[in-house]
Design a protein around this motif. Structure first.
Motif, mmCIF file in Angstrom:
data_model
loop_
_atom_site.group_PDB
_atom_site.id
_atom_site.type_symbol
_atom_site.label_atom_id
_atom_site.label_comp_id
_atom_site.label_asym_id
_atom_site.label_seq_id
_atom_site.Cartn_x
_atom_site.Cartn_y
_atom_site.Cartn_z
ATOM 1 N N CYS A 64 0.285 3.297 3.633
ATOM 2 C CA CYS A 64 0.835 3.032 4.817
ATOM 3 C C CYS A 64 2.088 2.165 4.613
ATOM 4 O O CYS A 64 2.426 1.677 5.845
ATOM 5 C CB CYS A 64 -0.195 2.395 5.681
ATOM 6 S SG CYS A 64 -0.778 0.844 5.035
ATOM 7 N N HIS A 123 -7.467 1.473 -2.887
ATOM 8 C CA HIS A 123 -6.422 1.141 -3.641
ATOM 9 C C HIS A 123 -6.747 1.203 -5.060
ATOM 10 O O HIS A 123 -7.818 0.944 -5.706
ATOM 11 C CB HIS A 123 -6.076 -0.360 -3.361
ATOM 12 C CG HIS A 123 -4.996 -0.236 -2.198
ATOM 13 N ND1 HIS A 123 -5.024 -1.319 -1.349
ATOM 14 C CD2 HIS A 123 -4.295 0.831 -1.360
ATOM 15 C CE1 HIS A 123 -4.223 -0.953 -0.184
ATOM 16 N NE2 HIS A 123 -3.878 0.169 -0.436
ATOM 17 N N CYS A 163 -7.802 -0.449 1.742
ATOM 18 C CA CYS A 163 -6.580 -1.214 2.611
ATOM 19 C C CYS A 163 -6.942 -1.824 3.800
ATOM 20 O O CYS A 163 -7.727 -0.803 4.708
ATOM 21 C CB CYS A 163 -5.611 -0.197 2.451
ATOM 22 S SG CYS A 163 -4.046 -0.684 3.738
ATOM 23 N N CYS A 206 -4.963 0.814 6.422
ATOM 24 C CA CYS A 206 -5.196 2.228 6.754
ATOM 25 C C CYS A 206 -6.536 2.738 6.090
ATOM 26 O O CYS A 206 -6.479 3.782 6.253
ATOM 27 C CB CYS A 206 -3.901 2.886 6.093
ATOM 28 S SG CYS A 206 -3.922 2.786 4.246
ATOM 29 N N CYS A 230 0.668 -1.372 -0.022
ATOM 30 C CA CYS A 230 -0.056 0.014 -0.139
ATOM 31 C C CYS A 230 0.941 1.064 -0.020
ATOM 32 O O CYS A 230 1.854 1.529 0.979
ATOM 33 C CB CYS A 230 -0.812 0.156 1.248
ATOM 34 S SG CYS A 230 -1.488 1.399 1.486
#
Ligand SMILES: [Zn+2]
Length: 255
Positions: free
Chosen positions: A202, A230, A223, A226, A199
């Motif tokens: 994060c 995406h 995600c 976090c 990711c």
């Protein structure tokens, strides 16, 4: 890529710029406030010092008046003493003169000390005045500069808002609402690409299943670490029609 994300990605770039502008404006406003605070503090210090010096001057004047009276008293005693015949009275007068002389000396010492102290305070006052003048002078310049920069920031902000409004009509309201809630919370990019199965928000590794879901682009995929949304860079995800990656790359929004 999940289609509703495309226009929102463009909006996101504008929003990030706007967040930066707002931060910058706040920062500049803080600078201006600090400058005003310094000027205010120095002004307060100046008036405090001035009244302290005025009190000292008053006290010195009082002592000087007392010294004058004592000098006069000593003179009177001297002139009376010359006409006195009785030794006891003469001695008593000498004692009184000595006492008065002593009192006068002590007051003179006081005046001298207070005058020194006042000179020191006057030097401090002069320094305060110089700092105040410097801060006022630089203040005028800085204030002008900051006001200009704030006006510029506001102008840029208005332009960003215009661009954003133009794209807003193309967005899916539901996805837009989710995006806005996330942005409000993070004050940072909330639609982020997956890069090498990490990711990019994060920087935590993602599962291949997760990546596959994102690659399919059929729904919003968050995600799990976090909560960011995406997407895959399109050149990493040639889909069924196998469109030329170069054409797609050009259309890619820079992140
Ligand atoms: Zn994440």
């Amino acid at each position: 890529m999940y289609k509703p994300l495309k226009p929102i990605l463009e909006i996101q770039e504008l929003d990030i710029k706007m967040i930066r502008l707002i931060r910058l404006r706040k920062q500049r406003q803080t600078e201006l406030d600090q400058l005003h605070k310094i000027t205010e503090e120095l002004t307060a210090q100046q008036s405090e010092k001035e009244s302290q010096i005025a009190e000292m001057t008053q006290s010195i004047q009082n002592d000087e008046e007392k010294i004058e009276l004592l000098t006069k008293k000593i003179k009177d005693l001297e002139s009376k003493q010359s006409s006195i015949k009785k030794i006891e009275e003469f001695n008593a007068m000498t004692q009184e003169m000595t006492a008065t002389e002593r009192e006068k000396k002590s007051l003179e010492q006081n005046v001298s000390n207070q005058t020194d102290e006042r000179s020191a305070e006057e030097e401090v006052l002069e320094k305060i005045k110089q700092s105040l003048k410097a801060s006022q002078e630089s203040g005028v310049e800085l204030e002008k500069e900051i006001s200009a920069s704030i006006t510029e920031i506001n102008g840029e902000g208005a332009k960003l808002k215009e661009q954003r409004d133009a794209i807003l009509s193309q967005t899916d309201p539901e996805v837009m609402a989710i995006y806005e809630r996330l942005l409000k919370n993070k004050r940072d990019r909330v639609i982020v690409p997956i890069e090498n199965r990490y990711c990019s928000g994060c920087h935590i590794a993602l599962t291949p299943q997760h990546e596959n879901m994102v690659r399919k682009g059929e729904s919003l995929v968050f995600c799990e670490h976090c909560s960011r949304i995406h997407y895959m860079h399109e050149e990493q995800a040639p889909d069924e029609d196998g469109a030329a990656p170069t054409r797609r790359r050009r259309r890619r929004v820079n992140v």
